[in-house]
Design a protein around this motif. Structure first.
Motif, short mmCIF file in Angstrom:
data_model
loop_
_atom_site.label_atom_id
_atom_site.label_comp_id
_atom_site.label_asym_id
_atom_site.label_seq_id
_atom_site.Cartn_x
_atom_site.Cartn_y
_atom_site.Cartn_z
N SER A 7 37.91 38.34 32.94
CA SER A 7 38.49 37.52 34.01
C SER A 7 39.31 36.38 33.45
CB SER A 7 37.38 36.96 34.91
OG SER A 7 36.71 35.91 34.26
N LYS A 8 40.29 35.92 34.23
CA LYS A 8 41.14 34.82 33.79
C LYS A 8 40.33 33.54 33.62
CE LYS A 8 42.76 34.16 38.51
NZ LYS A 8 43.89 34.26 39.39
N GLU A 16 44.74 39.33 34.62
CA GLU A 16 43.62 40.17 34.23
C GLU A 16 43.93 40.87 32.91
OE1 GLU A 16 42.25 44.03 36.37
OE2 GLU A 16 41.53 42.32 37.52
N HIS A 18 42.71 43.76 29.94
CA HIS A 18 41.95 44.99 29.76
C HIS A 18 41.81 45.30 28.27
CE1 HIS A 18 41.93 46.00 34.02
NE2 HIS A 18 43.11 45.41 34.04
#
Length: 73
Positions: A7-8, A16, A18
């Motif tokens: 999460s930010k 976001e 990944h």
């Protein structure tokens, strides 16, 4: 099972992120292929935070968009 995206709030970033594993799962390819793409400067733009490699969702989507076939007439 796939890990949740970072999460930010966790990293103080505006989007976001990944992991390599999540990107590989998204495309149904081996994780090693993602690493090869990165070494060959192919695939979505990546970023390294410490020892970990991440992909921003905006870069994933931009790369997917750039790889679309042209529309047929």
């Amino acid at each position: 099972m796939s890990q949740p995206a970072v999460s930010k709030q966790e990293i103080g970033f505006g989007g976001e992120l990944h992991t390599v594993q999540q990107l590989a799962a998204r495309y149904g390819i081996p994780v090693q292929t993602v690493y090869v793409w990165r070494m060959q400067h192919k695939g979505p733009r990546s970023m390294k935070l410490g020892k970990r490699v991440f992909y921003r969702m905006e870069d994933i989507l931009a790369w997917e968009e750039s790889n679309l076939e042209p529309k047929s007439a």
